[in-house]
Scaffold this active site. Structure first.
Site, short mmCIF file in Angstrom:
data_model
loop_
_atom_site.label_atom_id
_atom_site.label_comp_id
_atom_site.label_asym_id
_atom_site.label_seq_id
_atom_site.Cartn_x
_atom_site.Cartn_y
_atom_site.Cartn_z
CE LYS A 70 -1.81 2.35 3.52
NZ LYS A 70 -1.82 3.84 2.79
CB CYS A 79 13.69 9.15 7.46
SG CYS A 79 14.68 8.04 6.34
CD GLU A 133 10.44 13.41 11.30
OE1 GLU A 133 9.67 12.92 11.58
OE2 GLU A 133 11.14 12.75 10.41
P1 NAD Z 1 2.60 8.36 8.23
O1 NAD Z 1 2.88 7.63 9.29
O2 NAD Z 1 1.37 9.40 8.31
O3 NAD Z 1 2.10 7.19 6.98
C1 NAD Z 1 2.70 6.35 6.58
C2 NAD Z 1 2.01 5.12 5.90
O4 NAD Z 1 1.14 4.68 6.98
C3 NAD Z 1 1.08 5.76 4.70
O5 NAD Z 1 0.79 4.75 3.86
C4 NAD Z 1 -0.48 5.76 5.77
O6 NAD Z 1 -1.52 5.78 4.66
C5 NAD Z 1 -0.34 4.68 6.44
N1 NAD Z 1 -1.14 4.70 7.68
C6 NAD Z 1 -1.65 5.90 8.18
N2 NAD Z 1 -2.39 5.54 9.46
C7 NAD Z 1 -2.21 4.04 9.45
C8 NAD Z 1 -2.54 3.22 10.67
N3 NAD Z 1 -3.42 3.58 11.55
N4 NAD Z 1 -2.31 1.94 10.33
C9 NAD Z 1 -1.53 1.40 9.23
N5 NAD Z 1 -1.19 2.41 8.22
C10 NAD Z 1 -1.40 3.70 8.52
O7 NAD Z 1 3.63 8.97 7.61
P2 NAD Z 1 3.89 9.85 6.30
O8 NAD Z 1 3.40 11.11 6.58
O9 NAD Z 1 3.54 9.05 5.07
O10 NAD Z 1 5.72 9.78 6.38
C11 NAD Z 1 6.45 10.82 7.00
C12 NAD Z 1 7.00 10.13 8.20
O11 NAD Z 1 7.71 8.94 7.65
C13 NAD Z 1 7.95 10.89 8.92
O12 NAD Z 1 7.94 10.87 10.34
C14 NAD Z 1 9.46 10.19 8.44
O13 NAD Z 1 10.63 10.65 9.15
C15 NAD Z 1 9.19 8.81 8.34
N6 NAD Z 1 10.12 8.25 7.78
C16 NAD Z 1 10.91 7.29 8.24
C17 NAD Z 1 11.71 6.40 7.21
C18 NAD Z 1 12.78 5.44 7.71
O14 NAD Z 1 13.25 4.67 7.17
N7 NAD Z 1 12.89 5.29 8.94
C19 NAD Z 1 11.58 6.72 5.87
C20 NAD Z 1 10.94 7.65 5.33
C21 NAD Z 1 10.10 8.26 6.28
#
Ligand code: NAD
Length: 476
Positions: A171, A278, A374
């Site tokens: 997804k 990230c 962040e």
């Molecule tokens: P997010 O947590 O809002 O969403 C990530 C994914 O999770 C999306 O596909 C979203 O639709 C899904 N999602 C949302 N709620 C959910 C739930 N309750 N259960 C399951 N899935 C759910 O994050 P974002 O805004 O898309 O991404 C930004 C964040 O990701 C930042 O904090 C960044 O640091 C982090 N990030 C981490 C890495 C890493 O490798 N550590 C890499 C990239 C981004």
């Protein structure tokens, strides 16, 4: 295949999507330019069922046979790299060269994962017994990706999961699903039906997936807050998780650096992809003696950096990818301004779309929101320090522990600082260098488990230890 329309999910190797209800916005304009399917619970069930059905034959292939499929997937993506990059720029906002870099990088990642060896350990092999551990796939993997690197972070999960013999339901983020949907369709031509299913949908789809009983594992990249919810859902079914979460990476710049030589690297690491990385540099701790020089160099670069639509040649800084994130970044910016922090802003940003100008916050207090949270947007807090121990303790005073960097000409001192930093990846005189063969694991609240490298592959396998003795001789 058209890349600008007909966005469909891929379920059991076929395009699906009853309800086209997911609006996708071009963040450079703020205008909806495409719609994607909003997966129903019946369609999710169909995706999981097809992945379960495909699992039996897929797991029976050898590692080497599955490698061939990964290499075909690499070729198929490369064949469509240019139109995919155009589409990625449109839905993500990133400059076109950066979009192409992501697509080509994802293809290279498939190739590198395909080169990994099958794990196997022989503990004893004597006339008395053979004791060996083999590694078996888990079943159907639920892979959930964020919007900041939608293609790479999907491939970081899909490639090792498939090589290990699992099947996948993937997804993408609702904010940036189009390229991943098209890649699902492209790969349907090279993978057996059901091995890789791609579904898209709104906020309800993630929780629907993490609570679905058909998955054997959840691999997630996103924010720490969502990661906690994913882990709660996984706990109900006692499912293993890999969580790659948020970060607030510090960089420590010592007094012996050549400011001109490092300024560009630090600038790039703090602002490329509009700082939506990230492991971007998100807190910059600079020794008092070089602070003013580095701040002025970074400010000059910010003034020169071209901000605009990523589709326009020469643009360095595109928009924030979505309105929700834009509002968060603007809230942090307003908070910094309201508290009287000194802001140094770069070149003006367009007034339409989700643009935020590059902003350097000049020596804000350590406990301010702009330091502690962040940003995930182009706001860089830069703080003065006087002693190494002060810098290390401030750098470590964070719930996150994803990455960190040290900039220092003395190799022993640099190595000593690196040892003391609480982070899963530490760079010395470089930053944001990630490789398919090197484990990437967030410490503290930045993650659970590992992606990449041999350790990352093991996250998609379970060990089975087999003890075997020769059959007792039958007395005659
Ligand atoms: P997010 O947590 O809002 O969403 C990530 C994914 O999770 C999306 O596909 C979203 O639709 C899904 N999602 C949302 N709620 C959910 C739930 N309750 N259960 C399951 N899935 C759910 O994050 P974002 O805004 O898309 O991404 C930004 C964040 O990701 C930042 O904090 C960044 O640091 C982090 N990030 C981490 C890495 C890493 O490798 N550590 C890499 C990239 C981004």
């Amino acid at each position: 295949m058209r890349m600008d329309s007909d966005f469909a999910m891929t379920i059991n190797g076929k395009p699906r999507g009853e309800k086209l209800a997911l609006s996708v916005v071009n963040p450079a304009t703020g205008v909806v330019f495409a719609t994607a399917p909003d997966c129903s619970s019946e369609e999710l069930d169909a995706a999981v069922t097809s992945a379960q059905a495909a699992f039996g034959a897929w797991r029976r292939l050898s590692f080497d046979q599955r490698k061939v499929y990964l290499l075909r997937a690499r070729d198929a993506i490369l064949e469509h790299a240019d139109p995919l990059a155009l589409l990625l720029t449109q839905e993500h906002g990133r400059p076109l060269d950066g979009a192409l870099f992501e697509i080509q990088g994802a293809a290279q990642w498939l190739e590198a994962v395909a080169a990994m060896s099958e794990p196997r350990q022989v503990h004893e092999d004597t006339q008395h017994q053979r004791v060996e551990t083999v590694y078996e796939p888990l079943g159907v993997v639920c892979a959930i990706a964020p919007w900041n690197f939608p293609v790479s972070l999907a491939v970081w999960k899909v490639a090792p999961a498939l090589l290990a013999g699992n099947t996948v339901v993937l997804k993408p983020s609702p904010f940036c699903p189009l390229c991943v949907l098209k890649i699902g369709e492209i790969l349907a031509a090279v993978l057996p039906p059901g091995v890789l299913n791609v579904v898209s949908g709104g906020d309800q789809l993630g929780p629907m997936m993490t609570s679905h009983p058909g998955f054997a594992k959840i691999a997630f990249t996103g924010s720490t807050a969502t990661g906690r919810r994913v882990m709660e859902a996984a706990a109900k079914g006692l499912k293993p998780v890999t969580l790659e979460l948020g970060g607030n990476d510090p960089a420590i710049v010592m007094n012996d650096v050549d400011v001109d030589a490092i300024a560009e690297k630090i600038f790039f690491s703090a602002f490329v992809n509009s700082a939506q990385i990230c492991v971007a540099t998100k807190r910059l701790y600079v020794h008092d003696t070089v602070y003013d020089a580095l701040r002025d160099r970074l400010a000059a670069m910010a003034a020169q950096a071209v901000v605009g639509d990523g589709a326009t040649p020469g643009v360095f800084l595109g928009p924030i990818q979505n309105k929700r994130q834009y509002d968060r970044v603007m809230d942090l910016l307003h908070d910094a301004r309201d508290r009287g922090h000194k802001l140094i802003q770069g070149a003006a940003a367009p007034s339409h779309g989700y643009f935020v100008p590059i902003t350097i916050v000049d020596d804000p207090p350590e406990d301010s929101r702009v330091v502690q949270e962040e940003a995930f947007g182009p706001i860089l807090p830069m703080m003065r320090f006087h002693t190494v121990s002060e810098a290390i303790s401030k750098a470590n005073r964070s719930a996150f522990g994803l990455g960190a960097s040290v900039w220092c000409s003395n190799p022993e001192l640099a190595a000593d600082i690196a040892t003391q930093l609480e982070a899963g990846t530490v760079w010395i005189n470089q930053v944001i260098n990630l490789r398919p063969d090197t484990p990437f694991a967030g410490h503290k609240q930045s993650g659970v488990g590992v992606e990449n490298g041999a350790d990352g592959l093991l996250q998609y396998l379970k060990p089975k230890s087999v003890f075997s003795s020769p059959a007792p001789k039958v007395e005659t």
